[in-house]
Design an enzyme around this catalytic site. Sequence first.
Site, PDB file in Angstrom:
ATOM      1  N   ASP A 132      59.640  24.151  40.415  1.00  0.00           N
ATOM      2  CA  ASP A 132      58.393  24.839  40.757  1.00  0.00           C
ATOM      3  C   ASP A 132      58.596  25.731  41.980  1.00  0.00           C
ATOM      4  O   ASP A 132      57.680  25.936  42.769  1.00  0.00           O
ATOM      5  CB  ASP A 132      57.304  23.777  41.017  1.00  0.00           C
ATOM      6  CG  ASP A 132      55.903  24.368  41.069  1.00  0.00           C
ATOM      7  OD1 ASP A 132      55.688  25.433  40.456  1.00  0.00           O
ATOM      8  OD2 ASP A 132      55.032  23.784  41.729  1.00  0.00           O
ATOM      9  N   LEU A 156      52.141  20.217  30.506  1.00  0.00           N
ATOM     10  CA  LEU A 156      53.152  19.772  29.562  1.00  0.00           C
ATOM     11  C   LEU A 156      52.994  18.267  29.341  1.00  0.00           C
ATOM     12  O   LEU A 156      52.960  17.495  30.299  1.00  0.00           O
ATOM     13  CB  LEU A 156      54.559  20.081  30.070  1.00  0.00           C
ATOM     14  CG  LEU A 156      55.625  19.748  29.014  1.00  0.00           C
ATOM     15  CD1 LEU A 156      56.258  21.024  28.459  1.00  0.00           C
ATOM     16  CD2 LEU A 156      56.694  18.829  29.570  1.00  0.00           C
ATOM     17  N   LEU A 167      58.404  18.691  36.702  1.00  0.00           N
ATOM     18  CA  LEU A 167      59.465  19.360  35.956  1.00  0.00           C
ATOM     19  C   LEU A 167      60.441  20.079  36.881  1.00  0.00           C
ATOM     20  O   LEU A 167      60.056  20.576  37.940  1.00  0.00           O
ATOM     21  CB  LEU A 167      58.862  20.385  34.982  1.00  0.00           C
ATOM     22  CG  LEU A 167      57.846  19.863  33.961  1.00  0.00           C
ATOM     23  CD1 LEU A 167      57.255  21.016  33.161  1.00  0.00           C
ATOM     24  CD2 LEU A 167      58.496  18.844  33.032  1.00  0.00           C
ATOM     25  N   CYS A 240      42.879  18.925  40.992  1.00  0.00           N
ATOM     26  CA  CYS A 240      41.865  18.349  40.110  1.00  0.00           C
ATOM     27  C   CYS A 240      42.591  17.698  38.942  1.00  0.00           C
ATOM     28  O   CYS A 240      43.480  18.307  38.354  1.00  0.00           O
ATOM     29  CB  CYS A 240      40.917  19.439  39.606  1.00  0.00           C
ATOM     30  SG  CYS A 240      39.731  18.866  38.368  1.00  0.00           S
ATOM     31  N   ASP A 241      42.215  16.463  38.615  1.00  0.00           N
ATOM     32  CA  ASP A 241      42.879  15.734  37.531  1.00  0.00           C
ATOM     33  C   ASP A 241      41.982  15.518  36.317  1.00  0.00           C
ATOM     34  O   ASP A 241      42.349  14.783  35.399  1.00  0.00           O
ATOM     35  CB  ASP A 241      43.354  14.360  38.029  1.00  0.00           C
ATOM     36  CG  ASP A 241      44.585  14.439  38.910  1.00  0.00           C
ATOM     37  OD1 ASP A 241      45.272  15.471  38.870  1.00  0.00           O
ATOM     38  OD2 ASP A 241      44.849  13.472  39.648  1.00  0.00           O
ATOM     39  N   CYS A 243      41.079  17.159  33.583  1.00  0.00           N
ATOM     40  CA  CYS A 243      41.591  17.415  32.231  1.00  0.00           C
ATOM     41  C   CYS A 243      42.753  16.493  31.874  1.00  0.00           C
ATOM     42  O   CYS A 243      43.057  16.291  30.697  1.00  0.00           O
ATOM     43  CB  CYS A 243      41.975  18.887  32.046  1.00  0.00           C
ATOM     44  SG  CYS A 243      43.389  19.435  33.018  1.00  0.00           S
ATOM     45  N   CYS A 247      42.678  12.908  28.899  1.00  0.00           N
ATOM     46  CA  CYS A 247      43.638  13.117  27.809  1.00  0.00           C
ATOM     47  C   CYS A 247      44.062  11.784  27.184  1.00  0.00           C
ATOM     48  O   CYS A 247      44.546  10.890  27.900  1.00  0.00           O
ATOM     49  CB  CYS A 247      44.871  13.854  28.339  1.00  0.00           C
ATOM     50  SG  CYS A 247      46.171  14.068  27.093  1.00  0.00           S
TER      51      CYS A 247
END
Length: 323
Positions: A132, A156, A167, A240-241, A243, A247
């Site tokens: 990143d 992802l 990642l 913000c978590d 979404c 899941c």
Amino acid sequence: MKKCSLTSSVIKEKAQEIGFHKVGFAAVEGVDATEIQKLQSWIAMGYHADMEWMGNPKRQDISLVMPEVRSLICVALNYYTPHQHPEGEEYAKISRYDWGRDYHKVLHKKLKQLATWLESQGEGIKARYYADTGPVQDKVWAQKAGIGWIAKNGNLITREYGSWVFLGEILTNIELESDRSATQHCGNCTRCIQACPTAAITQPFLVDANRCIAYHTIENRAETLPENIKTNLHGWVAGCDICQDVCPWNQRFAQITDVTDFQPYPENLAPKLVELAQITDEEWDRRFTASALRRIKPKMLRRNARANLDSSKLKNDSKSNHL
């Protein structure tokens, strides 16, 4: 073009020995016109907000990052811990990825170890790593390498850990056979789209940063936040978590990480909004040592906390007026 006697299985074994939870390979076979078009279209719509670095031409052609690149070794590191976000409007919410030690530092240490080992395996082997931190489309390459698929919320998702992964990648001049590209497994689910309080996921697989709480709390340097963001923060001051929390892949397959560095610093789990609204620069510096939260400067953190407090006050005043 560097041919090498190193086998894929040997490299994967070494990556796992270093501590990576997933590793895959993607061969560089020219530019991907489809991915270029997606990125250009997203930028043309202005969905990148003021993240001008997203328009860097190097993102569209990996050979501009490293001319001799032939393969990417893509890795993922699970960061999930079982702690939950605080309930109650007096608390500030910090995104899970920010709870512990700065993930850049953790990933870079492991990536450097793998890259150094790789270069020691033969004369002329080159390896350059990113986490990143460079003009590389991390998620696109991770999907090509079979790590996981890019979901409707833009994250992802891996089968083993959901989307709770960091990642990274190593660009190398070694020719490695590609792993099979990951396939899409979101199905008909739209929970992330429905749950976003600011409608930032404008359609499946398309996120507008201008409406995203994570973008505004981390990247937006303005003195005040837009009204539609301020009134929908729901306690978030750093990322913000929402979404990710809704899941099904995360709810069913999250696994507790074995990386000690990702265990939360106690102060990050349930800080009070009133405290962060008046945090001093000195206290910020002490409190967020070696943390990815350092990207959110003290002035921004105070702004985010105050916006939440103002929003709560407005809602409570409105309720009182209707009694």
